[in-house]
Design a protein around this motif. Structure first.
Motif, mmCIF file in Angstrom:
data_model
loop_
_atom_site.group_PDB
_atom_site.id
_atom_site.type_symbol
_atom_site.label_atom_id
_atom_site.label_comp_id
_atom_site.label_asym_id
_atom_site.label_seq_id
_atom_site.Cartn_x
_atom_site.Cartn_y
_atom_site.Cartn_z
ATOM 1 N N TYR A 251 0.859 -1.172 0.000
ATOM 2 C CA TYR A 251 0.000 0.000 0.000
ATOM 3 C C TYR A 251 0.897 1.223 0.000
ATOM 4 O O TYR A 251 2.117 1.102 0.016
ATOM 5 C CB TYR A 251 -0.975 -0.027 1.182
ATOM 6 N N HIS A 252 0.293 2.413 -0.077
ATOM 7 C CA HIS A 252 1.084 3.650 -0.010
ATOM 8 C C HIS A 252 2.232 3.569 -1.033
ATOM 9 O O HIS A 252 3.399 3.705 -0.686
ATOM 10 C CB HIS A 252 1.624 3.816 1.421
ATOM 11 N N TYR A 253 1.892 3.348 -2.309
ATOM 12 C CA TYR A 253 2.946 3.151 -3.308
ATOM 13 C C TYR A 253 2.889 4.158 -4.457
ATOM 14 O O TYR A 253 3.377 3.892 -5.561
ATOM 15 C CB TYR A 253 2.949 1.713 -3.835
ATOM 16 N N ARG A 254 2.369 5.345 -4.188
ATOM 17 C CA ARG A 254 2.421 6.433 -5.154
ATOM 18 C C ARG A 254 3.481 7.441 -4.712
ATOM 19 O O ARG A 254 3.441 7.957 -3.598
ATOM 20 C CB ARG A 254 1.066 7.136 -5.259
ATOM 21 N N GLY A 255 4.450 7.699 -5.602
ATOM 22 C CA GLY A 255 5.508 8.662 -5.313
ATOM 23 C C GLY A 255 5.515 9.782 -6.327
ATOM 24 O O GLY A 255 4.577 9.952 -7.105
ATOM 25 N N THR A 256 6.598 10.533 -6.353
ATOM 26 C CA THR A 256 6.682 11.682 -7.257
ATOM 27 C C THR A 256 6.759 11.256 -8.719
ATOM 28 O O THR A 256 6.432 12.044 -9.614
ATOM 29 C CB THR A 256 7.895 12.544 -6.915
ATOM 30 N N GLN A 257 7.186 10.038 -8.973
ATOM 31 C CA GLN A 257 7.285 9.530 -10.343
ATOM 32 C C GLN A 257 6.130 8.604 -10.708
ATOM 33 O O GLN A 257 6.222 7.837 -11.680
ATOM 34 C CB GLN A 257 8.620 8.797 -10.539
ATOM 35 N N GLY A 258 5.053 8.653 -9.954
ATOM 36 C CA GLY A 258 3.905 7.793 -10.240
ATOM 37 C C GLY A 258 3.861 6.596 -9.308
ATOM 38 O O GLY A 258 4.386 6.638 -8.185
ATOM 39 N N LEU A 259 3.233 5.524 -9.762
ATOM 40 C CA LEU A 259 3.047 4.334 -8.928
ATOM 41 C C LEU A 259 4.280 3.441 -8.979
ATOM 42 O O LEU A 259 4.890 3.261 -10.028
ATOM 43 C CB LEU A 259 1.825 3.549 -9.387
ATOM 44 N N SER A 260 4.638 2.890 -7.821
ATOM 45 C CA SER A 260 5.774 1.973 -7.746
ATOM 46 C C SER A 260 5.444 0.673 -8.473
ATOM 47 O O SER A 260 4.279 0.334 -8.712
ATOM 48 C CB SER A 260 6.123 1.679 -6.288
ATOM 49 N N ASP A 261 6.489 -0.087 -8.792
ATOM 50 C CA ASP A 261 6.357 -1.327 -9.548
ATOM 51 C C ASP A 261 5.971 -2.462 -8.597
ATOM 52 O O ASP A 261 6.822 -3.235 -8.134
ATOM 53 C CB ASP A 261 7.674 -1.632 -10.262
ATOM 54 N N VAL A 262 4.686 -2.549 -8.312
ATOM 55 C CA VAL A 262 4.205 -3.560 -7.371
ATOM 56 C C VAL A 262 4.331 -4.957 -7.976
ATOM 57 O O VAL A 262 4.494 -5.943 -7.240
ATOM 58 C CB VAL A 262 2.758 -3.256 -6.944
ATOM 59 N N ASP A 263 4.278 -5.061 -9.297
ATOM 60 C CA ASP A 263 4.520 -6.361 -9.941
ATOM 61 C C ASP A 263 5.897 -6.897 -9.559
ATOM 62 O O ASP A 263 6.061 -8.085 -9.253
ATOM 63 C CB ASP A 263 4.438 -6.235 -11.467
ATOM 64 N N LYS A 264 6.887 -6.016 -9.597
ATOM 65 C CA LYS A 264 8.252 -6.431 -9.247
ATOM 66 C C LYS A 264 8.343 -6.811 -7.784
ATOM 67 O O LYS A 264 8.995 -7.801 -7.428
ATOM 68 C CB LYS A 264 9.239 -5.316 -9.561
ATOM 69 N N PHE A 265 7.695 -6.044 -6.908
ATOM 70 C CA PHE A 265 7.669 -6.381 -5.492
ATOM 71 C C PHE A 265 7.100 -7.784 -5.286
ATOM 72 O O PHE A 265 7.692 -8.613 -4.582
ATOM 73 C CB PHE A 265 6.827 -5.358 -4.727
ATOM 74 N N GLN A 266 5.982 -8.062 -5.917
ATOM 75 C CA GLN A 266 5.366 -9.385 -5.769
ATOM 76 C C GLN A 266 6.288 -10.484 -6.282
ATOM 77 O O GLN A 266 6.430 -11.538 -5.638
ATOM 78 C CB GLN A 266 4.029 -9.424 -6.516
ATOM 79 N N GLN A 267 6.934 -10.243 -7.412
ATOM 80 C CA GLN A 267 7.839 -11.244 -7.977
ATOM 81 C C GLN A 267 9.024 -11.512 -7.042
ATOM 82 O O GLN A 267 9.408 -12.676 -6.835
ATOM 83 C CB GLN A 267 8.343 -10.767 -9.333
ATOM 84 N N LEU A 268 9.583 -10.464 -6.450
ATOM 85 C CA LEU A 268 10.707 -10.634 -5.533
ATOM 86 C C LEU A 268 10.305 -11.472 -4.320
ATOM 87 O O LEU A 268 11.069 -12.341 -3.866
ATOM 88 C CB LEU A 268 11.215 -9.265 -5.074
ATOM 89 N N ILE A 269 9.115 -11.223 -3.796
ATOM 90 C CA ILE A 269 8.648 -11.990 -2.643
ATOM 91 C C ILE A 269 8.393 -13.441 -3.025
ATOM 92 O O ILE A 269 8.875 -14.378 -2.357
ATOM 93 C CB ILE A 269 7.367 -11.366 -2.052
ATOM 94 N N GLU A 270 7.655 -13.646 -4.084
ATOM 95 C CA GLU A 270 7.255 -15.013 -4.444
ATOM 96 C C GLU A 270 8.441 -15.859 -4.885
ATOM 97 O O GLU A 270 8.472 -17.075 -4.636
ATOM 98 C CB GLU A 270 6.186 -14.959 -5.532
ATOM 99 N N ASN A 271 9.427 -15.244 -5.532
ATOM 100 C CA ASN A 271 10.608 -16.002 -5.940
ATOM 101 C C ASN A 271 11.450 -16.427 -4.738
ATOM 102 O O ASN A 271 12.055 -17.510 -4.742
ATOM 103 C CB ASN A 271 11.470 -15.172 -6.893
ATOM 104 N N ALA A 272 11.512 -15.584 -3.717
ATOM 105 C CA ALA A 272 12.360 -15.867 -2.558
ATOM 106 C C ALA A 272 11.649 -16.681 -1.488
ATOM 107 O O ALA A 272 12.265 -17.509 -0.812
ATOM 108 C CB ALA A 272 12.878 -14.562 -1.952
#
Length: 262
Positions: free
Chosen positions: A226-247
């Motif tokens: 959550y809370h993933y909107r910054g000055t450059q738009g929305l963070s890459d939540v797809d990448k976050f999910q991939q990092l968690i699920e892979n590890a």
């Protein structure tokens, strides 16, 4: 410790939301088996309803908990009234005096750090929790977890000791709300977290890599970005999910709609 402070009639900003979208976006975890912790074979009736960005409602059994309510009274008109209200920090995406005044009722207990109380002034009964304080409220244990920046260039955003994350616990079930923070030691050392809401937005908090690394350290049963909107738009939540699920595929990543009017 209880203190009294006043909410001035000042509105930091108003966010526009769709009540239909609010009602439709829910994370329901009632009666699910908790495979990561056999001692908790059945999780309690906990529902997360996102509003936007840092603002959400958590229904836990018969208790309604508002977290960082902002956006104006109209956002909450069709929603059940709060029993508890948690505020994490003084910034406008977490603290809005006019919204707080609108959603606070005689049954709602406000829980906030001292810095929030100082901003609001003198008005109504509240519980002041600072970092590492714990208070029992309505049969829940509420612990204030530090939230702060640790990366050079971001340190001014959230100094240590000002704001709170929170761990809410009842009957052994534990929910962590990160607030605005980076992957600090206090987060990484959390134990037995069943559900975690974790921020990730630059330049204010952390990137998705640091967020994922911290989550992998404390290994909650479920994590909600959550809370993933910054000055450059929305963070890459797809990448976050991939990092968690892979590890660690045992950590459930739950995606929710935090920006319905993006």
């Amino acid at each position: 410790m209880k203190s009294v402070f006043h909410i001035p009639l000042v509105c930091a900003f108003i966010l526009l939301f769709s009540c239909k979208n609010i009602a439709d976006q829910k994370d329901v975890t009632s009666n699910n088996t908790n495979e990561n912790n056999p001692e908790k074979s059945i999780v309690p009736d906990v529902t997360i309803t996102p509003i936007s960005h840092a603002t959400f409602i958590m229904q836990w059994d018969d208790q309604i908990i508002y977290v960082d309510p902002v956006g104006g009274a109209a956002v909450f008109d069709s929603l059940p009234p709060a029993n508890m209200i948690l505020v994490t920090d003084i910034h406008g995406d977490h603290l809005n005096a006019a919204t707080l005044q609108a959603v606070t009722n005689t049954n709602a207990q406000l829980i906030a750090p001292q810095a929030v109380a100082d901003k609001l002034g003198n008005a109504f009964n509240s519980i002041i929790l600072n970092n590492d304080d714990t208070q029992s409220v309505n049969d829940f244990s509420i612990t204030a977890i530090p939230m702060y920046n640790i990366t050079e260039g971001r340190l001014q955003n959230h100094p240590k000791g000002r704001g709170n994350g929170y761990v809410i616990e009842k009957d052994g079930y534990r929910v962590y709300i990160s607030g605005d923070t980076e992957g600090i030691e206090e987060m990484r050392n959390l134990k037995d977290i069943d559900k975690a809401l974790v921020c990730m937005n630059l330049p204010y908090t952390m990137d998705v890599e640091q967020a994922a690394d911290a989550v992998l350290d404390f290994a909650p049963v479920e994590v909600i970005p959550y809370h993933y909107r910054g000055t450059q738009g929305l963070s890459d939540v797809d990448k976050f999910q991939q990092l968690i699920e892979n590890a660690n595929p045992n950590i459930k990543v739950t995606r929710m709609e935090w920006y319905p009017n993006r």
